[in-house]
Enzyme design. Structure first.
Site, mmCIF file in Angstrom:
data_model
loop_
_atom_site.group_PDB
_atom_site.id
_atom_site.type_symbol
_atom_site.label_atom_id
_atom_site.label_comp_id
_atom_site.label_asym_id
_atom_site.label_seq_id
_atom_site.Cartn_x
_atom_site.Cartn_y
_atom_site.Cartn_z
ATOM 1 N N ASN A 216 6.586 -1.943 0.863
ATOM 2 C CA ASN A 216 5.520 -2.208 -0.121
ATOM 3 C C ASN A 216 4.494 -3.261 0.407
ATOM 4 O OD1 ASN A 216 7.697 -4.043 -0.260
ATOM 5 N ND2 ASN A 216 7.237 -4.884 -2.096
ATOM 6 N N GLU B 167 7.549 3.813 -1.444
ATOM 7 C CA GLU B 167 7.828 5.421 -1.535
ATOM 8 C C GLU B 167 6.300 5.797 -1.183
ATOM 9 O OE1 GLU B 167 8.663 2.967 -3.486
ATOM 10 O OE2 GLU B 167 10.391 3.366 -4.782
HETATM 11 N N1 THU Z 1 7.895 -1.642 -5.615
HETATM 12 C C1 THU Z 1 8.078 -0.658 -4.802
HETATM 13 O O1 THU Z 1 7.673 -0.761 -3.531
HETATM 14 N N2 THU Z 1 8.630 0.369 -5.123
HETATM 15 C C2 THU Z 1 9.217 0.798 -6.364
HETATM 16 O O2 THU Z 1 9.582 1.743 -6.744
HETATM 17 C C3 THU Z 1 9.089 -0.182 -7.324
HETATM 18 C C4 THU Z 1 8.213 -1.379 -7.126
HETATM 19 C C5 THU Z 1 7.394 -2.710 -5.323
HETATM 20 C C6 THU Z 1 5.979 -2.976 -5.770
HETATM 21 C C7 THU Z 1 5.572 -4.755 -5.659
HETATM 22 O O3 THU Z 1 5.111 -5.069 -4.206
HETATM 23 C C8 THU Z 1 7.141 -5.028 -5.737
HETATM 24 O O4 THU Z 1 7.889 -4.100 -5.629
HETATM 25 C C9 THU Z 1 7.667 -5.637 -7.024
HETATM 26 O O5 THU Z 1 7.007 -4.830 -8.183
#
Ligand code: THU
Length: 164
Positions: A65, A78
């Protein structure tokens, strides 16, 4: 007498209490996803997510992320991994996606499933390639869930079949 039919959907998935119960290929993918968390940029949530896409040709693409001070400008792990694979070769077929997390406390018990927007993106490429993408997500404790495709996570999916 009503014409309404009440229906029920059942979803099937496999749950493991520890990564040791998985075969070595799956363990290896989770390890790659977990390592990808280390490069996550998550200063705002403190919630680091790592993902790896495994392609039909055996290649892997990682993502994590990437947050932003303007919150909606960030991106999930993802989609970073999926778009990286597709950007490399538009004919890529994705076989599996594995997702891992690292929290501030380091002791999460709950496997974290992909968010709705990521599910939609996974559904797009499943539809494009015409074959299911196995999804695997895990917790820091090692509890792991495996699904054989996106269908169960996104029933009544919207895809290009609806478009004129
Ligand atoms: N996040 C992801 O990277 N993938 C997911 O499927 C759920 C959420 C990240 C987005 C954000 O940077 C952090 O998790 C908190 O929501």
């Amino acid at each position: 007498m009503s014409a309404m039919n009440e229906k029920e959907l059942t979803i099937r998935y496999q749950e493991y209490n520890s990564v040791q119960e998985l075969d070595s290929d799956h363990q290896q993918l989770l390890k790659i996803a977990s390592n990808a968390c280390l490069n996550a940029y998550a200063p705002y949530s403190g919630f680091k997510v790592g993902a790896v896409v495994k392609c039909d040709d055996g290649r892997t693409f990682t993502g994590n992320n990437q947050e932003n001070a303007a919150y909606p400008s960030g991106m999930c792990a993802e989609r970073v991994a999926i778009f990286s694979a597709m950007a490399d070769n538009m004919d890529t077929r994705i076989r599996q996606i594995a997702i891992a997390i690292k929290t501030i406390n380091g002791n999460s018990m709950v496997p974290v499933a992909p968010c709705g927007a990521c599910r939609q993106v996974i559904a797009e490429y499943e539809h494009k390639q015409g074959s299911p993408i196995e999804l695997m997500f895990t917790s820091e404790s090692g509890r792991t869930i495996i699904l054989n495709g996106i269908n169960s996570l996104l029933p009544f999916v919207f895809n290009s079949d609806y478009l004129p």
